[in-house]
Design a protein around this motif. Sequence first.
Motif, short mmCIF file in Angstrom:
data_model
loop_
_atom_site.label_atom_id
_atom_site.label_comp_id
_atom_site.label_asym_id
_atom_site.label_seq_id
_atom_site.Cartn_x
_atom_site.Cartn_y
_atom_site.Cartn_z
N MET A 78 0.84 -1.20 0.00
CA MET A 78 0.00 0.00 0.00
C MET A 78 0.88 1.25 0.00
O MET A 78 1.98 1.25 0.54
CB MET A 78 -0.89 0.02 1.25
N CYS A 79 0.36 2.31 -0.64
CA CYS A 79 1.08 3.59 -0.69
C CYS A 79 0.52 4.60 0.30
O CYS A 79 1.25 5.44 0.83
CB CYS A 79 1.03 4.18 -2.09
N THR A 80 -0.79 4.55 0.53
CA THR A 80 -1.43 5.49 1.45
C THR A 80 -2.40 4.72 2.36
O THR A 80 -3.07 3.79 1.91
CB THR A 80 -2.21 6.58 0.69
N PRO A 81 -2.51 5.13 3.62
CA PRO A 81 -3.44 4.44 4.52
C PRO A 81 -4.87 4.96 4.36
O PRO A 81 -5.07 6.01 3.76
CB PRO A 81 -2.90 4.80 5.91
N GLU A 105 -2.94 2.81 10.04
CA GLU A 105 -1.70 3.51 9.72
C GLU A 105 -0.85 2.59 8.85
O GLU A 105 -1.05 1.38 8.86
CB GLU A 105 -0.96 3.93 10.99
N LEU A 106 0.06 3.20 8.10
CA LEU A 106 0.88 2.42 7.17
C LEU A 106 2.25 2.16 7.78
O LEU A 106 2.97 3.08 8.15
CB LEU A 106 1.02 3.21 5.85
N PHE A 161 -6.32 11.88 9.72
CA PHE A 161 -4.87 11.91 9.47
C PHE A 161 -4.18 13.00 10.29
O PHE A 161 -3.30 13.71 9.81
CB PHE A 161 -4.59 12.08 7.98
#
Length: 513
Positions: free
Chosen positions: A172-175, A180-181, A224
């Motif tokens: 994944m690139c964004t959560p 959260e990533l 965020f």
Amino acid sequence: MPTVTVIQPTIAEEKAVKIRCAAYCRVSSDSEDQLNSFMAQTRYYSHFFEDSETEELIDIYADEGITGTREDKRDEFQRLMKDCRKGKIDRIYTKSISRFARNTRDCLKNVRELKSLGITIYFEKENIDTANMTDEMMITIMGGLAQEESTSISQNLRWGIKKRMENGTIKMCTPVFGYELVDGNLILKSDEAEIVRQIFDWYLNGYGLAAIAQMLNALKIERFGRTSHWTASTVGVMLRNEKYIGDQLFQKKYTTDTLPFRQVVNKGERDQYYYSDRHKPIISRDDFDKVQNILAENKKSFKGIRQDHIFAKKIYCGECGSTFKFKCRKNKNYWVCRLHDSESDRCSNKQILEEKVISAFITLCNKLWYNYKQILLPCQTALQDLKLKKFSGNTNVMDIHKEIAKLKEQTHVLARLKTKGFLDEAKYIEQTTELTAKINKLQSELKKLTRSDDENETLDQIEMLIDFFEKRDNPITEFEELAFESIVEKIVATDQHELEFHLIGGLKLKENI
């Protein structure tokens, strides 16, 4: 007889007149390696001109960390072109055509414009100097190579992403809200996960999307780590997101194959890859399925927001600035401010019947049709006089203006003759085509002399309006989409009883509803 002394410039003075140069640099991403490349390019050009006796560096224009395939994304390139148009630069240096432009069309367009301004470009990698160019085919070939290089890089990147999607190794690139990533993996955030559960619970208990958004705003729920304004659309996207049951669907959007590259929603044009149980879920599959069923039923019963409607993104709220959206109630079409629709306490501008907007446009058009000579012609004359005063010292400019005015008057005469039946269609097209070609040629010369594109555009638009009403034989009796698209830029709803139409050419006219 008096003695005339001719003063010749000294050698020192001649040497002092240097060619004003600019350097254009660009790197393709904001990674650390590319940033080093960016710094290296700027250092290179700074040192390049230090000891030159014939050239001086005016400025370095450098775009970093953005796409080169879209010209409108390159702020520094746009600044370079503006400075060239202002006459600040004589010559441009750049590493390669692929740095300067990533597609043939933009490359040719910019090279031609710069040549018309007397500005040369040197492409170091290809050893091409436009000062010595006699055949634009070379630029076409090199521009094509640059475009092919850009497309090839993009295709290689996409191939790698596709392979990772196929074998399930893509990260994944964004959560999404609730997670959260960490190292490309979604890790649950307990405080946000509780809010996600509450949103699904509210919806299952009969609350609508707008009502849920209002409650989240009232609770001042952050997203965020920062204050965020929740909307019905945001809530709807969350309720449809499969990530909340631990699954992941890849390639919901895809990048187009042709320049300029852009992302579009995947509606079956590309393969999609669905993986179950990729991370810890927040919502049970049973509750998620119930929500999808309710959403599907609501979609069936609702007439739908007509995104392709002629008024979509054309009507703006005079109170808060939001766009109006389409709604259908009891078989009647309305347009309503988005903010008022979701939070009426923040905007008091109420909904407007679509038929009233249409009626107001027809009334406005007919008023202008009856009175365009009193309204538009003085406006056109004032703009022309203003422009003539600005360039009154330049006889060439004045002569061209007079010639253009004469030719345009001839086109208006032809239009009147055709309307009255004194000129057949074929002859009218033949003569207007010839006049238009002459006008375009003169306007091209005028732009070189004045470089006042904005003023020319406003005048052109006023003339388009005059032409539009001059060619009409009768007033408008029903809504004409083509007419609306041609002359209206936007509508501002001052309140429930007044609309302000912003027409091409900068005209703003109000109409009661």
